[in-house]
Design a protein around this motif. Structure first.
Motif, short mmCIF file in Angstrom:
data_model
loop_
_atom_site.label_atom_id
_atom_site.label_comp_id
_atom_site.label_asym_id
_atom_site.label_seq_id
_atom_site.Cartn_x
_atom_site.Cartn_y
_atom_site.Cartn_z
N ALA A 1 0.83 -1.21 0.00
CA ALA A 1 0.00 0.00 0.00
C ALA A 1 0.86 1.25 0.00
N PHE A 2 1.91 1.26 0.80
CA PHE A 2 2.78 2.44 0.86
C PHE A 2 3.51 2.65 -0.46
N LEU A 3 4.08 1.60 -1.03
CA LEU A 3 4.82 1.75 -2.28
C LEU A 3 3.92 2.19 -3.43
N LEU A 4 2.68 1.69 -3.45
CA LEU A 4 1.77 2.15 -4.51
C LEU A 4 1.36 3.60 -4.29
N ALA A 5 1.25 4.02 -3.04
CA ALA A 5 0.88 5.40 -2.75
C ALA A 5 1.97 6.36 -3.21
N ILE A 6 3.23 6.06 -2.92
CA ILE A 6 4.30 6.99 -3.28
C ILE A 6 4.67 6.88 -4.75
N SER A 7 4.41 5.74 -5.39
CA SER A 7 4.77 5.58 -6.79
C SER A 7 3.72 6.14 -7.73
N SER A 8 2.48 6.20 -7.28
CA SER A 8 1.40 6.66 -8.15
C SER A 8 0.94 8.07 -7.85
N LEU A 9 1.25 8.60 -6.66
CA LEU A 9 0.80 9.92 -6.22
C LEU A 9 -0.72 10.00 -6.10
N LYS A 10 -1.37 8.87 -5.97
CA LYS A 10 -2.82 8.85 -5.90
C LYS A 10 -3.32 9.04 -4.48
N ARG A 11 -4.57 9.50 -4.40
CA ARG A 11 -5.24 9.59 -3.11
C ARG A 11 -5.61 8.20 -2.62
N LYS B 1 -0.01 11.54 8.68
CA LYS B 1 -1.24 11.25 7.95
C LYS B 1 -0.90 10.62 6.62
N ALA B 2 -1.80 9.76 6.15
CA ALA B 2 -1.57 9.08 4.88
C ALA B 2 -1.50 10.08 3.74
N HIS B 3 -2.25 11.16 3.83
CA HIS B 3 -2.26 12.16 2.76
C HIS B 3 -0.92 12.86 2.61
N SER B 4 -0.08 12.79 3.64
CA SER B 4 1.22 13.47 3.57
C SER B 4 2.14 12.84 2.54
N THR B 5 1.85 11.62 2.10
CA THR B 5 2.70 10.98 1.09
C THR B 5 2.65 11.75 -0.23
N ARG B 6 1.55 12.41 -0.53
CA ARG B 6 1.44 13.14 -1.79
C ARG B 6 2.39 14.33 -1.83
N GLY B 7 2.43 15.11 -0.75
CA GLY B 7 3.36 16.22 -0.71
C GLY B 7 4.81 15.77 -0.67
N MET B 8 5.07 14.72 0.12
CA MET B 8 6.44 14.22 0.22
C MET B 8 6.95 13.73 -1.12
N VAL B 9 6.16 12.90 -1.82
CA VAL B 9 6.61 12.30 -3.07
C VAL B 9 6.67 13.34 -4.18
N ALA B 10 5.68 14.21 -4.24
CA ALA B 10 5.68 15.24 -5.28
C ALA B 10 6.90 16.16 -5.14
N SER B 11 7.24 16.51 -3.92
CA SER B 11 8.40 17.38 -3.70
C SER B 11 9.70 16.68 -4.08
N LYS B 12 9.83 15.41 -3.70
CA LYS B 12 11.05 14.68 -4.03
C LYS B 12 11.15 14.43 -5.54
N ALA B 13 10.02 14.15 -6.18
CA ALA B 13 10.06 13.96 -7.63
C ALA B 13 10.44 15.25 -8.34
N PHE B 14 9.95 16.37 -7.85
CA PHE B 14 10.30 17.66 -8.46
C PHE B 14 11.78 17.97 -8.27
N LEU B 15 12.31 17.67 -7.08
CA LEU B 15 13.73 17.90 -6.83
C LEU B 15 14.61 16.99 -7.67
N SER B 16 14.09 15.81 -8.00
CA SER B 16 14.88 14.87 -8.80
C SER B 16 14.82 15.17 -10.29
N GLY B 17 14.07 16.19 -10.70
CA GLY B 17 14.04 16.59 -12.09
C GLY B 17 12.81 16.21 -12.86
N ALA B 18 11.80 15.65 -12.24
CA ALA B 18 10.58 15.29 -12.95
C ALA B 18 9.83 16.55 -13.34
#
Length: 370
Positions: free
Chosen positions: A181-191, A317-334
């Motif tokens: 569940a966690f890996l799918l949440a951070i890999s897909s950026l889905k709610r 909170k589970a919703h915090s994965t969206r901000g965490m992953v989006a920020s890291k993806a942006f920093l990595s050049g996405a």
């Protein structure tokens, strides 16, 4: 002979001659009930101490006996607040004290307390002026959102490479569910709602040859939280798939969402077309709710921290994965537009205002760039 029911009048608390005051009157005039302090309810001068009998008059504590203590409600502000308006309305309608007491006891004590709380708790937030005042405060003093995350993705991903999350073939159903569940949440950026709608029905889940990718679709008829957003399938790419050229690649493969998904699908008792199902003995195989998925994601973070040196974060909170992953993806050049498309944000402004975090790139962020 027709019984004449005594009428009630209201007298001042300090007025003399209140010896005929009923149990309800004594209850309402207690000093511990400041809400009801004021005029007391007493019986008029024409009140007769004789009570109409509906049964054996010698039976003590009759349900209609105003003098019997069994008819008096438990003392307490909650009870008084709940029954006072009802009692006053019935009295104003001309009913006697005995009838009012009986009517009020038609509800169980627990029901009366709940009814009192729901009905008579002030609803100040619904007042138009209060609503406008609160909106004005929000504009004048907007909330300050912290851009410092409460947990580190690198810590969680590192913990996923060791027990209790590895070896994947030997871990329990609980840890496999948390990890997937966690890996799918951070890999897909889905709610969480989007994850809960994913299906394993035929043609809704497919793996590419060599487990290089996985394609997931929601159940038919699913409407996302933002209906205007394009409903795209979730595409997961394998991370450091075999063959491995060095031990570090094998370790990084433990973070692969495709690998975890494949193991989860083959192990979970899929009694429904929903992807995520419960693993508990009492409800095993039943569809997992959004609340359950949220708990799995936060539990994955907590367990990962417990197996590491840093102290466990609070208030995750589970919703915090969206901000965490989006920020890291942006920093990595996405590209920012690709991030918004994956997350379902209509404009990049949503990411900038609500989800952008001020954090440095950490190990594991490259796993999200795809």
């Amino acid at each position: 002979m027709v019984q004449t029911w005594p009428r009630l009048r209201f007298a001042d608390r300090s007025a003399p001659g209140s010896s005929g005051e009923s149990a309800w009157g004594r209850h309402f005039n207690t000093a511990s009930s400041p809400i009801l302090a004021g005029p007391s309810m007493v019986l008029g001068p024409d009140f007769s101490p004789r009570r109409p009998s509906l049964g054996n008059s010698s039976q003590e504590g009759s349900p209609l006996s105003g003098g019997g203590h069994d008819c008096s409600p438990p003392t307490g502000v909650m009870e008084a607040v709940g029954v006072a308006p009802d009692g006053a309305q019935l009295i104003a309608s001309g009913f006697s004290n005995e009838i009012v007491e009986t009517i009020l006891h038609s509800r169980a004590p627990s029901t009366r307390k709940l009814y009192a709380w729901r009905r008579f708790t002030p609803s100040l937030g619904r007042h138009p002026l209060v609503s406008r005042f609160l909106r004005g405060v929000l504009r004048l003093r907007p909330p300050v959102r912290s851009r410092v995350p409460t947990w580190d993705l690198a810590v969680v991903l590192e913990a996923f490479c060791k027990p209790p999350f590895e070896p994947l073939e030997e871990i329990s159903d609980r840890f496999l569910s948390l990890k997937t569940a966690f890996l799918l949440a951070i890999s897909s950026l889905k709610r969480v709602g989007d994850l809960q709608a994913l299906s394993v029905a035929p043609s809704y889940l497919d793996f590419a040859p060599g487990m290089a990718k996985a394609f997931l679709h929601p159940k038919p008829g699913y409407i996302p939280k933002v209906p205007s957003s394009v409903l795209r399938p979730v595409v997961l790419e394998a991370f450091c798939p075999p063959p491995f050229r060095e031990p570090e690649q094998q370790k990084l493969n433990c973070m692969c969402p495709v690998r975890a998904l494949d193991a989860y699908v083959h192990r979970a008792a899929l009694w429904t077309d929903q992807l995520f199902v419960c693993f508990g003995p009492s409800n095993k195989g039943q569809p997992a709710s959004k609340q359950t998925l949220s708990r799995w994601i936060t539990d994955a973070i907590s367990v990962a921290y417990e197996s590491s040196e840093p102290p466990s974060p609070l208030g995750v909170k589970a919703h915090s994965t969206r901000g965490m992953v989006a920020s890291k993806a942006f920093l990595s050049g996405a590209p920012l537009q690709d991030i918004c498309n994956a997350a379902g944000w209509s404009t990049p402004l949503t990411f900038v205002r609500f989800y952008g975090l001020d954090l440095p790139a950490t190990p594991g962020s490259s796993a999200l760039s795809s």
